[in-house]
Design a protein around this motif. Structure first.
Motif, short mmCIF file in Angstrom:
data_model
loop_
_atom_site.label_atom_id
_atom_site.label_comp_id
_atom_site.label_asym_id
_atom_site.label_seq_id
_atom_site.Cartn_x
_atom_site.Cartn_y
_atom_site.Cartn_z
N GLN A 1 -20.07 3.57 18.00
CA GLN A 1 -20.56 3.88 19.34
C GLN A 1 -21.36 5.19 19.34
O GLN A 1 -22.40 5.29 19.99
CB GLN A 1 -19.39 3.97 20.32
CG GLN A 1 -18.74 2.64 20.62
CD GLN A 1 -17.45 2.78 21.40
OE1 GLN A 1 -16.86 3.86 21.48
NE2 GLN A 1 -16.98 1.68 21.98
N SER A 2 -20.88 6.19 18.61
CA SER A 2 -21.55 7.49 18.57
C SER A 2 -22.92 7.38 17.90
O SER A 2 -23.90 7.97 18.36
CB SER A 2 -20.69 8.52 17.85
OG SER A 2 -19.45 8.70 18.51
N VAL A 3 -22.99 6.62 16.81
CA VAL A 3 -24.28 6.43 16.13
C VAL A 3 -25.26 5.74 17.07
O VAL A 3 -26.44 6.12 17.16
CB VAL A 3 -24.09 5.61 14.84
CG1 VAL A 3 -25.44 5.19 14.26
CG2 VAL A 3 -23.29 6.41 13.81
N LEU A 4 -24.80 4.72 17.78
CA LEU A 4 -25.67 4.02 18.73
C LEU A 4 -26.15 4.96 19.83
O LEU A 4 -27.33 4.92 20.22
CB LEU A 4 -24.92 2.83 19.34
CG LEU A 4 -24.77 1.59 18.47
CD1 LEU A 4 -23.89 0.56 19.17
CD2 LEU A 4 -26.15 0.98 18.16
N ILE A 5 -25.25 5.79 20.34
CA ILE A 5 -25.62 6.72 21.42
C ILE A 5 -26.74 7.64 20.97
O ILE A 5 -27.75 7.82 21.67
CB ILE A 5 -24.39 7.53 21.86
CG1 ILE A 5 -23.44 6.65 22.68
CG2 ILE A 5 -24.81 8.76 22.69
CD1 ILE A 5 -22.08 7.27 22.92
N TRP A 6 -26.60 8.23 19.79
CA TRP A 6 -27.61 9.19 19.33
C TRP A 6 -28.89 8.49 18.92
O TRP A 6 -29.98 9.04 19.08
CB TRP A 6 -27.03 10.04 18.19
CG TRP A 6 -26.17 11.13 18.75
CD1 TRP A 6 -24.96 10.99 19.36
CD2 TRP A 6 -26.48 12.52 18.79
NE1 TRP A 6 -24.49 12.20 19.79
CE2 TRP A 6 -25.40 13.16 19.44
CE3 TRP A 6 -27.54 13.29 18.34
CZ2 TRP A 6 -25.36 14.54 19.66
CZ3 TRP A 6 -27.51 14.66 18.53
CH2 TRP A 6 -26.44 15.27 19.19
N ALA A 7 -28.80 7.27 18.41
CA ALA A 7 -30.01 6.51 18.11
C ALA A 7 -30.78 6.19 19.38
O ALA A 7 -32.02 6.29 19.43
CB ALA A 7 -29.65 5.22 17.37
N VAL A 8 -30.05 5.83 20.43
CA VAL A 8 -30.71 5.52 21.72
C VAL A 8 -31.34 6.79 22.31
O VAL A 8 -32.43 6.74 22.88
CB VAL A 8 -29.69 4.89 22.71
CG1 VAL A 8 -30.29 4.81 24.11
CG2 VAL A 8 -29.30 3.51 22.22
N MET A 9 -30.68 7.94 22.17
CA MET A 9 -31.26 9.19 22.69
C MET A 9 -32.55 9.53 21.94
O MET A 9 -33.53 9.99 22.55
CB MET A 9 -30.25 10.32 22.59
CG MET A 9 -29.10 10.21 23.57
SD MET A 9 -28.14 11.75 23.77
CE MET A 9 -27.44 11.94 22.14
N ALA A 10 -32.57 9.34 20.62
CA ALA A 10 -33.80 9.57 19.86
C ALA A 10 -34.89 8.60 20.29
O ALA A 10 -36.06 8.97 20.43
CB ALA A 10 -33.52 9.44 18.37
N LEU A 11 -34.49 7.33 20.50
CA LEU A 11 -35.45 6.33 20.98
C LEU A 11 -36.02 6.72 22.33
O LEU A 11 -37.23 6.57 22.58
CB LEU A 11 -34.76 4.96 21.07
CG LEU A 11 -35.59 3.82 21.67
CD1 LEU A 11 -36.80 3.52 20.80
CD2 LEU A 11 -34.73 2.57 21.87
N THR A 12 -35.17 7.25 23.21
CA THR A 12 -35.63 7.69 24.53
C THR A 12 -36.71 8.77 24.41
O THR A 12 -37.73 8.71 25.08
CB THR A 12 -34.46 8.23 25.36
OG1 THR A 12 -33.48 7.20 25.53
CG2 THR A 12 -34.93 8.69 26.74
N ASN A 13 -36.47 9.75 23.53
CA ASN A 13 -37.47 10.80 23.32
C ASN A 13 -38.80 10.21 22.86
O ASN A 13 -39.87 10.59 23.35
CB ASN A 13 -36.97 11.81 22.29
CG ASN A 13 -35.81 12.65 22.83
OD1 ASN A 13 -35.62 12.76 24.04
ND2 ASN A 13 -35.04 13.22 21.93
#
Length: 271
Positions: A239-251
């Motif tokens: 879940q944590s990896v997905l969260i940070w991947a999505v935040m990078a994608l958002t940027n």
């Protein structure tokens, strides 16, 4: 009762419903806080430059960026619920989501991540759950984010610098991750020993700390002991990896939406 609370003893208010009045006052108070937070977030904005930037937005990419933000927040709420379950707290999704968003909003203006106190208070008041267990879940959440920060920072450092550890920040992040891991390992595997030691010496602490040691520390220790289960770790790490991947994608989506030059390494750097 309502007349007495409002200090209006001479008024004939018929037969008001105290609960309904309380709900209206509560919602009004929350709305006022929300408007204040919005004002605090935008009070220093350069409106001319903001308008120019908004005019450059590509609508389709902007919608995808907003969807990515919502998806990321949903993942964070899901992860927090998993962490709450680890510490023995099961409550409804609405209460968890409201408390999480309230804390995130308060972080806009409160220093040192003070919004986390709002998050604890909101969930505690709405569900009468244990403050210690809620706080422990947030501490574990921050530890996971330190690990992800170390990972994403290392990736960004490798992409941006030939020798990333020549930069001060890249020397600090792995150290923070290692120290955090050692402390968490001590809590997971040594929790019963630590609690017994604290209880033995509790009389030497101030009264509020004594009360916590004698009444609440055991429940928190039980939660950390559950972390010995590998399956729990697999779930929250994914879940944590997905969260940070999505935040990078958002940027990256924001870069594209606003026609800002930059690739994934720049998105990681901003993250």
């Amino acid at each position: 009762a309502i007349q007495s609370e409002l200090f209006l003893p001479g008024m004939n208010m018929g037969d008001p419903q105290p609960a309904a009045v309380k709900r209206v006052l509560t919602k009004t108070f929350k709305l006022a806080i929300g408007l204040f937070l919005l004002w605090a977030a935008l009070r220093n904005a350069w409106w001319g430059g903001l308008w120019q930037a908004l005019n450059r937005i590509v609508p389709a990419w902007f919608v995808m960026a907003c969807s990515s933000v919502i998806f990321g927040l949903s993942l964070k709420v899901i992860r927090w619920r998993e962490l709450l379950v680890v510490f023995g707290i099961e409550t409804d999704w609405i209460s968890i989501t409201r408390a999480y968003l309230a804390g995130q909003a308060a972080n806009i203006i409160l220093p040192f991540r003070g919004g986390e106190i709002i998050r604890i208070t909101d969930l505690r008041l709405s569900n009468d759950k244990g403050t210690t267990e809620i706080a422990a879940s947030i501490i574990l959440e921050k530890y996971l984010d330190i690990l992800m920060l170390a990972l994403s920072g290392l990736i960004a450092g490798v992409l941006l610098y030939a020798s990333p550890f020549s930069q001060d920040i890249y020397r600090f992040i792995p150290v923070a991750a290692v120290v955090g891991s050692v402390m968490l390992g001590a809590c997971v595997y040594m929790a019963p020993v630590i609690i017994r030691f604290l209880r033995r010496w509790s009389e030497h602490f101030p009264q509020p700390i004594q009360n916590w040691i004698l009444e609440d520390s055991g429940r928190m220790a039980s939660g950390f002991t559950r972390l010995k289960d590998v399956h729990v770790w697999k779930k929250i790490i994914i879940q944590s990896v997905l969260i940070w991947a999505v935040m990078a994608l958002t940027n990256w989506l924001v870069f594209v939406a606003m026609d800002i030059p930059g690739g994934i390494k720049d998105a990681l750097l901003v993250l």
